[in-house]
Write a protein that holds these residues in place. Structure first.
Motif, PDB file in Angstrom:
ATOM      1  N   ALA A 106      14.834   2.536  11.253  1.00  0.00           N
ATOM      2  CA  ALA A 106      13.433   2.818  10.915  1.00  0.00           C
ATOM      3  C   ALA A 106      12.838   1.592  10.242  1.00  0.00           C
ATOM      4  O   ALA A 106      13.528   0.857   9.530  1.00  0.00           O
ATOM      5  CB  ALA A 106      13.326   4.027   9.987  1.00  0.00           C
ATOM      6  N   LYS A 107      11.558   1.374  10.495  1.00  0.00           N
ATOM      7  CA  LYS A 107      10.861   0.290   9.805  1.00  0.00           C
ATOM      8  C   LYS A 107       9.379   0.582   9.804  1.00  0.00           C
ATOM      9  O   LYS A 107       8.877   1.395  10.596  1.00  0.00           O
ATOM     10  CB  LYS A 107      11.147  -1.059  10.464  1.00  0.00           C
ATOM     11  CG  LYS A 107      10.738  -1.172  11.919  1.00  0.00           C
ATOM     12  CD  LYS A 107      11.141  -2.536  12.475  1.00  0.00           C
ATOM     13  CE  LYS A 107      10.773  -2.663  13.946  1.00  0.00           C
ATOM     14  NZ  LYS A 107      11.154  -4.000  14.484  1.00  0.00           N
ATOM     15  N   GLY A 108       8.668  -0.059   8.908  1.00  0.00           N
ATOM     16  CA  GLY A 108       7.233   0.146   8.793  1.00  0.00           C
ATOM     17  C   GLY A 108       6.680  -0.696   7.664  1.00  0.00           C
ATOM     18  O   GLY A 108       7.360  -1.585   7.139  1.00  0.00           O
ATOM     19  N   SER A 109       5.455  -0.417   7.277  1.00  0.00           N
ATOM     20  CA  SER A 109       4.839  -1.195   6.207  1.00  0.00           C
ATOM     21  C   SER A 109       3.839  -0.338   5.448  1.00  0.00           C
ATOM     22  O   SER A 109       3.368   0.697   5.946  1.00  0.00           O
ATOM     23  CB  SER A 109       4.157  -2.449   6.757  1.00  0.00           C
ATOM     24  OG  SER A 109       3.047  -2.101   7.579  1.00  0.00           O
ATOM     25  N   THR A 110       3.519  -0.784   4.256  1.00  0.00           N
ATOM     26  CA  THR A 110       2.515  -0.158   3.413  1.00  0.00           C
ATOM     27  C   THR A 110       1.849  -1.256   2.602  1.00  0.00           C
ATOM     28  O   THR A 110       2.161  -2.440   2.783  1.00  0.00           O
ATOM     29  CB  THR A 110       3.149   0.923   2.509  1.00  0.00           C
ATOM     30  OG1 THR A 110       2.134   1.613   1.798  1.00  0.00           O
ATOM     31  CG2 THR A 110       4.138   0.308   1.529  1.00  0.00           C
ATOM     32  N   THR A 111       0.936  -0.893   1.721  1.00  0.00           N
ATOM     33  CA  THR A 111       0.198  -1.891   0.958  1.00  0.00           C
ATOM     34  C   THR A 111       0.386  -1.678  -0.528  1.00  0.00           C
ATOM     35  O   THR A 111       0.207  -0.560  -1.029  1.00  0.00           O
ATOM     36  CB  THR A 111      -1.310  -1.841   1.300  1.00  0.00           C
ATOM     37  OG1 THR A 111      -1.479  -2.039   2.703  1.00  0.00           O
ATOM     38  CG2 THR A 111      -2.061  -2.921   0.542  1.00  0.00           C
ATOM     39  N   ALA A 112       0.773  -2.732  -1.217  1.00  0.00           N
ATOM     40  CA  ALA A 112       0.860  -2.712  -2.675  1.00  0.00           C
ATOM     41  C   ALA A 112      -0.486  -3.140  -3.239  1.00  0.00           C
ATOM     42  O   ALA A 112      -1.015  -4.189  -2.866  1.00  0.00           O
ATOM     43  CB  ALA A 112       1.956  -3.651  -3.162  1.00  0.00           C
ATOM     44  N   THR A 113      -1.042  -2.319  -4.141  1.00  0.00           N
ATOM     45  CA  THR A 113      -2.360  -2.602  -4.702  1.00  0.00           C
ATOM     46  C   THR A 113      -2.320  -2.514  -6.215  1.00  0.00           C
ATOM     47  O   THR A 113      -1.447  -1.866  -6.802  1.00  0.00           O
ATOM     48  CB  THR A 113      -3.408  -1.605  -4.180  1.00  0.00           C
ATOM     49  OG1 THR A 113      -3.144  -0.319  -4.755  1.00  0.00           O
ATOM     50  CG2 THR A 113      -3.383  -1.501  -2.662  1.00  0.00           C
ATOM     51  N   ALA A 114      -3.287  -3.135  -6.849  1.00  0.00           N
ATOM     52  CA  ALA A 114      -3.398  -3.045  -8.306  1.00  0.00           C
ATOM     53  C   ALA A 114      -3.655  -1.615  -8.754  1.00  0.00           C
ATOM     54  O   ALA A 114      -3.282  -1.226  -9.864  1.00  0.00           O
ATOM     55  CB  ALA A 114      -4.515  -3.968  -8.800  1.00  0.00           C
ATOM     56  N   ALA A 115      -4.281  -0.819  -7.890  1.00  0.00           N
ATOM     57  CA  ALA A 115      -4.594   0.564  -8.243  1.00  0.00           C
ATOM     58  C   ALA A 115      -3.334   1.380  -8.519  1.00  0.00           C
ATOM     59  O   ALA A 115      -3.363   2.338  -9.288  1.00  0.00           O
ATOM     60  CB  ALA A 115      -5.409   1.218  -7.131  1.00  0.00           C
ATOM     61  N   SER A 116      -2.222   1.015  -7.881  1.00  0.00           N
ATOM     62  CA  SER A 116      -0.947   1.690  -8.124  1.00  0.00           C
ATOM     63  C   SER A 116       0.037   0.774  -8.844  1.00  0.00           C
ATOM     64  O   SER A 116       1.240   0.962  -8.766  1.00  0.00           O
ATOM     65  CB  SER A 116      -0.331   2.178  -6.808  1.00  0.00           C
ATOM     66  OG  SER A 116      -0.094   1.084  -5.944  1.00  0.00           O
ATOM     67  N   ASP A 117      -0.492  -0.219  -9.569  1.00  0.00           N
ATOM     68  CA  ASP A 117       0.323  -1.175 -10.327  1.00  0.00           C
ATOM     69  C   ASP A 117       1.285  -1.928  -9.413  1.00  0.00           C
ATOM     70  O   ASP A 117       2.349  -2.359  -9.839  1.00  0.00           O
ATOM     71  CB  ASP A 117       1.101  -0.462 -11.446  1.00  0.00           C
ATOM     72  CG  ASP A 117       1.392  -1.371 -12.626  1.00  0.00           C
ATOM     73  OD1 ASP A 117       0.696  -2.386 -12.783  1.00  0.00           O
ATOM     74  OD2 ASP A 117       2.336  -1.060 -13.387  1.00  0.00           O
ATOM     75  N   HIS A 118       0.890  -2.094  -8.160  1.00  0.00           N
ATOM     76  CA  HIS A 118       1.676  -2.772  -7.138  1.00  0.00           C
ATOM     77  C   HIS A 118       3.048  -2.127  -6.914  1.00  0.00           C
ATOM     78  O   HIS A 118       3.984  -2.777  -6.452  1.00  0.00           O
ATOM     79  CB  HIS A 118       1.810  -4.272  -7.444  1.00  0.00           C
ATOM     80  CG  HIS A 118       0.530  -5.020  -7.210  1.00  0.00           C
ATOM     81  ND1 HIS A 118      -0.351  -5.319  -8.237  1.00  0.00           N
ATOM     82  CD2 HIS A 118      -0.051  -5.492  -6.071  1.00  0.00           C
ATOM     83  CE1 HIS A 118      -1.402  -5.960  -7.753  1.00  0.00           C
ATOM     84  NE2 HIS A 118      -1.249  -6.076  -6.442  1.00  0.00           N
TER      85      HIS A 118
END
Length: 556
Positions: A106-118
């Motif tokens: 399995a593989k995939g991606s997501t986004t780290a944002t400041a809103a979730s403290d990265h």
């Protein structure tokens, strides 16, 4: 890995606050050490290195077909935890059957944002049950460390054995997390349970080890805001032993009070002063947000940690949230402890627990329980032992027999759940508990006053603290000194208690087969030493159908 399934608060920096706060921690505040800036939540190499995975990786809440993966990315050097800055950054993940990642499933991606403290989570599905996997994250050409995880057995699998690490109460300032290191080194855990107090909220020096800070918290002050809670979680996640355990097996975690503030209840906490420290609702919301950002926990109901996991036909694991819905604690000796309108669990959670226990078709029903359900009376302790015991348990130091922060303070909820077990002939219910900084092996009697004539409805294993002060630390005497005197007296006053160790730090290993559930208790040599050793201390088991604890003389 084989394929088997095997206190109260008196802040020196808040002099305007009421004098009721921090009893136990006040005695430990002899030495205060100033913490560094926010960057103290990162290893030294982080200052000029980004993107980087500086807080390790983790997995949690295993399902037969899935697992929840977690990490925290530092995309640029200034994007330190709690800062609220840093760019949105794509983070990819990969899951494989082998450590070399030659067989990717399995593989995939997501986004780290400041809103979730990265922080990022990936809830992976489509995996095989009862299987070891390896995973890692990547961003900007940088790979995270690789980690092992494991899915739960299939729902209808005839599982022959399961093995869980069990821990609670890890105060960063009190010492090193050697218990985590020794659990990680085993290599035989299907998962590990954290039963609460994964972090502590106090400021530096307010809750330490025999009056000495082994390593300072960050931030240095008591945590109140969202940024504060994020920084504190990040500080803990830099611990190499904690990172090692998270990289070895999935965690199943619940919170207790110190993820918020001491003696938390639905409308406040003993360690919170409304107004001077803002509104409790804001502090509680900040603590919960940071917890779900920084922990690989998959809530079944938003904002709570009560949920249920199944491990084949062998185990149902019900996990409780005993802070979000409870009524305020009452004073010891107050008849309100028996008031049916007061609750520890909240009506919806208690009904959910009862329904799950009744409908379960597994051999064992485990309950992840953050405060002790077994009734407890102090008995006739001498004054020199009674005072520190009362202090640790949050009791009046004159010595009345009740800890109203535990199920003892909410007797109607306890009566209802124990009556439910008896009325419906629900067998093999084992409560797994932390909080009290001592190790216990208990029967859970329907009526403690007449026990052993009264039947036992369940059993309970309580693990001691990873580092947080227990009795010998408070009295400042050699380890084992207090327990040698207090344990026989406690047992004499509580005939359902088979064993209690009031003095040592360590962890448990719970091994379950269709025939029995056994808890092996381990102790560490010195929580203040990074290279502390661990040794087996005692073992107790409950055999299927008995609802009683018995000693066994070898670990599994």
């Amino acid at each position: 890995m084989t394929s088997r399934y095997r206190s109260s608060k008196t802040s020196e920096g808040l002099n305007s606050l009421t004098p009721r706060r921090r009893t136990v921690v006040k005695a430990a505040a002899a030495t205060a050490v100033l913490a560094g800036p926010l960057a103290a939540t990162l290893p030294a190499r982080a200052v000029d290195q980004a993107p980087a995975f500086l807080h390790g990786v983790a997995s949690g809440d295993p399902l037969p077909d899935g697992i929840l993966l977690w990490t925290r990315l530092t995309p640029v050097p200034e994007a330190i935890p709690g800062s609220g800055v840093g760019p949105d950054t794509e983070v990819s993940w990969v899951v494989a059957r082998d450590k070399a990642f030659t067989t990717v499933v399995a593989k995939g991606s997501t986004t780290a944002t400041a809103a979730s403290d990265h922080t990022v989570k990936a809830d992976i599905r489509g995996l095989e049950p009862g299987t070891d996997y390896w995973f890692r994250f990547s961003a900007g050409g940088t790979d995270s460390p690789a980690a092992r995880t494991r899915t739960a057995p299939a729902h209808d699998a005839a599982v022959t054995g399961l093995r869980f690490g069990v821990v609670s109460c890890a105060n960063w300032e009190a010492g090193w997390f050697s218990s985590y290191r020794h659990l990680a080194a085993r290599g035989d855990l299907d998962a590990w349970l954290h039963l609460g107090d994964y972090i502590y909220e106090y400021g530096t020096g307010e809750y330490a080890t025999r009056g000495t800070v082994v390593r300072p918290h960050a931030p240095a002050h008591e945590i109140v805001t969202l940024a504060d809670y994020r920084i504190r979680h990040a500080r803990y996640k830099t611990d190499p032993d904690l990172q090692a355990l998270h990289a070895t097996a999935p965690v199943v975690a619940i919170w207790d009070d110190h993820e918020f503030a001491n003696d938390t209840w639905s409308g406040g906490a003993e360690n919170h002063t409304e107004g001077a420290e803002g509104a409790w609702s804001a502090r509680q919301a900040a603590a919960k947000q940071a917890y779900f950002e920084w922990m690989p926990v998959r809530p079944a109901i938003a904002g709570t940690t009560y949920r249920r996991l199944r491990f084949g036909k062998l185990v149902d694991l019900s996990l409780l949230d005993l802070r979000s819905f409870r009524s305020q604690q009452v004073k010891v000796g107050n008849g309100e402890v028996d008031d049916p309108d007061r609750t520890l669990t909240g009506r919806a959670q208690l009904d959910w627990l009862k329904a799950g226990l009744k409908s379960s078709d597994t051999t064992w029903r485990l309950v992840g329980n953050s405060v002790m359900i077994s009734p407890f009376a102090i008995g006739s302790l001498s004054a020199d032992l009674l005072k520190p015991l009362a202090k640790l348990l949050g009791l009046p130091q004159e010595g009345l027999a009740l800890n109203t922060d535990q199920w003892d303070g909410y007797t109607d909820d306890r009566r209802e759940i124990l009556a439910h077990l008896r009325t419906n002939a629900i067998r093999n219910t084992v409560f797994l508990t932390g909080d009290i900084h001592m190790a216990w092996a208990n029967d859970v009697p329907v009526d403690a006053g007449t026990y052993p004539l009264s039947p036992s409805a369940a059993t309970e294993f309580v693990v001691t603290s990873v580092t947080s002060d227990n009795l010998d630390d408070i009295v400042k005497v050699p380890e084992g000194t207090v327990s040698a005197v207090a344990s026989p007296v406690i047992r004499a006053a509580n005939r359902h208690v088979h064993w209690v160790d009031t003095d040592r730090h360590g962890f448990g290993v719970l091994d379950i087969t269709p025939e029995r559930a056994q808890m092996d208790f381990y102790v560490v040599s010195d929580r203040t030493k990074r290279d502390a050793t661990a040794k087996w201390s005692r073992s107790y088991r409950t055999r299927s159908g008995t609802q009683k604890v018995e000693r066994t003389y070898d670990p599994v």
